[in-house]
Design a protein around this motif. Structure first.
Motif, PDB file in Angstrom:
ATOM      1  N   MET A  87      17.623   1.613   2.821  1.00  0.00           N
ATOM      2  CA  MET A  87      17.191   0.423   3.806  1.00  0.00           C
ATOM      3  C   MET A  87      16.328   0.898   5.057  1.00  0.00           C
ATOM      4  O   MET A  87      16.520   1.781   5.648  1.00  0.00           O
ATOM      5  CB  MET A  87      17.833  -0.645   4.195  1.00  0.00           C
ATOM      6  N   THR A  88      15.105   0.227   5.329  1.00  0.00           N
ATOM      7  CA  THR A  88      14.463   0.713   6.638  1.00  0.00           C
ATOM      8  C   THR A  88      14.749  -0.051   7.677  1.00  0.00           C
ATOM      9  O   THR A  88      14.658   0.252   9.012  1.00  0.00           O
ATOM     10  CB  THR A  88      13.124   0.487   6.430  1.00  0.00           C
TER      11      THR A  88
ATOM     12  N   PRO B 189       9.220   1.460  10.042  1.00  0.00           N
ATOM     13  CA  PRO B 189       8.305   0.789   9.471  1.00  0.00           C
ATOM     14  C   PRO B 189       8.416   0.842   8.007  1.00  0.00           C
ATOM     15  O   PRO B 189       8.683   1.830   7.327  1.00  0.00           O
ATOM     16  CB  PRO B 189       6.768   1.448   9.905  1.00  0.00           C
ATOM     17  N   ILE B 190       8.288  -0.345   7.385  1.00  0.00           N
ATOM     18  CA  ILE B 190       8.535  -0.416   5.840  1.00  0.00           C
ATOM     19  C   ILE B 190       7.927   0.394   4.898  1.00  0.00           C
ATOM     20  O   ILE B 190       8.622   0.693   3.850  1.00  0.00           O
ATOM     21  CB  ILE B 190       8.150  -1.973   5.320  1.00  0.00           C
ATOM     22  N   GLN B 191       6.672   0.998   5.017  1.00  0.00           N
ATOM     23  CA  GLN B 191       6.091   1.883   4.465  1.00  0.00           C
ATOM     24  C   GLN B 191       6.638   3.452   4.190  1.00  0.00           C
ATOM     25  O   GLN B 191       6.440   4.007   3.455  1.00  0.00           O
ATOM     26  CB  GLN B 191       4.619   2.203   4.634  1.00  0.00           C
TER      27      GLN B 191
ATOM     28  N   PRO C 135      10.142   5.339   1.099  1.00  0.00           N
ATOM     29  CA  PRO C 135      10.204   6.721   0.152  1.00  0.00           C
ATOM     30  C   PRO C 135      10.383   7.911   1.072  1.00  0.00           C
ATOM     31  O   PRO C 135      10.918   8.997   0.680  1.00  0.00           O
ATOM     32  CB  PRO C 135       8.527   6.702  -0.549  1.00  0.00           C
ATOM     33  N   LEU C 136       9.869   8.063   2.370  1.00  0.00           N
ATOM     34  CA  LEU C 136      10.188   8.957   3.266  1.00  0.00           C
ATOM     35  C   LEU C 136      11.607   9.202   3.559  1.00  0.00           C
ATOM     36  O   LEU C 136      12.214  10.242   3.544  1.00  0.00           O
ATOM     37  CB  LEU C 136       9.308   8.976   4.621  1.00  0.00           C
ATOM     38  N   CYS C 137      12.209   8.098   3.686  1.00  0.00           N
ATOM     39  CA  CYS C 137      13.747   7.950   3.975  1.00  0.00           C
ATOM     40  C   CYS C 137      14.633   8.647   2.773  1.00  0.00           C
ATOM     41  O   CYS C 137      15.532   9.187   2.987  1.00  0.00           O
ATOM     42  CB  CYS C 137      14.192   6.512   4.327  1.00  0.00           C
TER      43      CYS C 137
ATOM     44  N   GLU D 177       0.797  -1.278   0.243  1.00  0.00           N
ATOM     45  CA  GLU D 177       0.045  -0.034   0.029  1.00  0.00           C
ATOM     46  C   GLU D 177       0.690   1.158  -0.229  1.00  0.00           C
ATOM     47  O   GLU D 177       0.344   2.377  -0.393  1.00  0.00           O
ATOM     48  CB  GLU D 177      -0.941   0.093   1.133  1.00  0.00           C
ATOM     49  N   GLY D 178       2.164   1.182   0.568  1.00  0.00           N
ATOM     50  CA  GLY D 178       2.850   2.229   0.387  1.00  0.00           C
ATOM     51  C   GLY D 178       4.048   2.114  -0.716  1.00  0.00           C
ATOM     52  O   GLY D 178       5.048   3.050  -0.731  1.00  0.00           O
TER      53      GLY D 178
END
Length: 384
Positions: free
Chosen positions: A300-301, A307-309, A312-314, A105-106
């Motif tokens: 990588m998260t 949280p995996i979603q 993109p924020l990272c 969903e992300g």
């Protein structure tokens, strides 16, 4: 068949194309303008929105530490033996962990997931698609052998008065095991080539390390601090092994050395606290600095740490800290695809590749943007 119409397609590898994508049998069949399709083909109208390949996180523990489960859902560290190469993530991942749903969903369609870093050798990481209810149908392949340096193995075993209690012991255990695996492989080769040789006694730990020695998979090294990074490189070179440097928290302090060695670096989790000494130099500037030096940088998260979603924020925060925007996109698409040995299937929008495609209602590095549609293996798995 499925056709995505009216899309602003960021192919990653071949620029931006305004047009359509035709999908057949789970693969990208055609990319172009005004593709003519039969009337019975399902059409998804992208409405001039951004279309990207599905994002890839090359280092997570999704399904190994299940969301909201506590001890019962924690299957990532076998803290009874510091040497466990025979363990495989495929036997520890719960495909029904709800974080897989949050991943696609992300916009994240492929992840690498595997053991944690309590052990010197933790076991086998696998790559898998994020949609499915049975791990056997989601898994792509084994992509690496997890090893760990620094504080984690020391803290896991030192408190129990077991080895390793020092960085010296961590390196020594790894060397000893790799050397034993070399001897085991040599004996296996002798047995296969000489009918007079006895078959060596089966050892499941050493057997699991044969793909590492043959360079079929790399050592996947948990290393934050500069000295631990150098130890990982030293041992990989001693045994002539492939290596990825995962976390690489102090990579920006040793850029010239990493550029010379040219191993892939997987940076993160940067969106977290400095909860231990080896994270004291944690900064979002690291991926940009390493990327500017010409290194193959992936983000990588380390889910569930981040949280995996929020992958993109990272990437967005890395851009804010100085990373080139296109390089940040590559760091969550084609670069991790190369690291996982899957760039012939995923990581870009190209004819013949898996139809893992995400439609966004804005640029994915804009925090206000949302996923409008996620397609995995040519199937619409999420639609807003």
């Amino acid at each position: 068949m499925l056709c995505i119409k009216n899309a602003k397609i960021n192919t990653v590898t071949n620029g931006i194309i305004q047009g359509d994508i035709l999908i057949e049998n789970g693969k990208i069949k055609e990319i172009g303008k005004d593709i003519v399709v039969p009337l019975d083909v399902k059409v998804v109208d992208a409405k001039e929105n951004y279309v990207f390949p599905g994002f890839i996180d090359p280092h997570t523990h999704v399904g190994m530490w299940e969301d909201g489960m506590g001890h019962e859902g924690a299957d990532g560290n076998e803290e009874t033996d510091p040497i466990t190469p025979h363990l495989s993530a495929v036997d520890g991942i719960n495909a029904m962990d709800r974080n897989f749903k949050e991943a696609y969903e992300g916009g994240i369609t492929t992840v690498a997931s595997g053991p944690g870093s309590a052990n010197v050798i933790g076991g086998q990481f696998i790559a898998l698609k994020t949609y499915g209810d049975r791990i056997d149908d989601m898994v792509l392949k084994t992509i690496g052998m997890k090893i760990a340096f620094g504080e984690n193995p020391k803290s896991a075993y030192g408190k129990e008065d077991k080895t390793p209690q020092t960085r010296m012991a961590t390196a020594a255990l790894l060397r000893e095991t790799l050397k034993r695996a070399q001897f085991y492989l040599e004996d296996m080769i002798d047995y296969e080539e000489d009918e007079d040789c006895d078959r060596p006694e089966y050892d499941n730990k050493l057997e699991a390390l044969i793909p590492v020695l043959k360079k079929e998979i790399p050592l996947k090294a948990h290393a934050h601090r500069a000295d631990d990074i150098f130890t990982a490189i030293r041992i990989a070179k001693e045994f002539d092994l492939d290596l990825t440097i995962d976390h690489c928290t102090e990579g920006h302090l040793i850029t010239k050395h990493l550029s010379k060695e040219n191993y892939p670096v997987l940076v993160g989790p940067s969106l977290s606290e400095r909860c231990k000494i080896e994270l004291r130099n944690l900064t979002f500037e690291t991926p940009g600095i390493l990327s500017n030096e010409g290194l193959n940088v992936s983000l990588m998260t380390d889910h569930p740490v981040v949280p995996i979603q929020y992958l993109p924020l990272c990437a967005s925060l890395a851009v804010k800290a100085g990373m080139d925007k296109n390089k940040a996109i590559e760091a969550i698409t084609i670069n991790p695809a190369k690291v996982l040995g899957l760039d012939d299937r995923i990581g870009s929008i190209e004819v013949g590749k898996d139809a893992d495609i995400v439609i966004w209602n804005g640029h994915p590095l804009d925090i206000q943007s949302n996923v409008a549609c996620t397609i995995i293996n040519g199937e619409v798995v999420y639609s807003a």
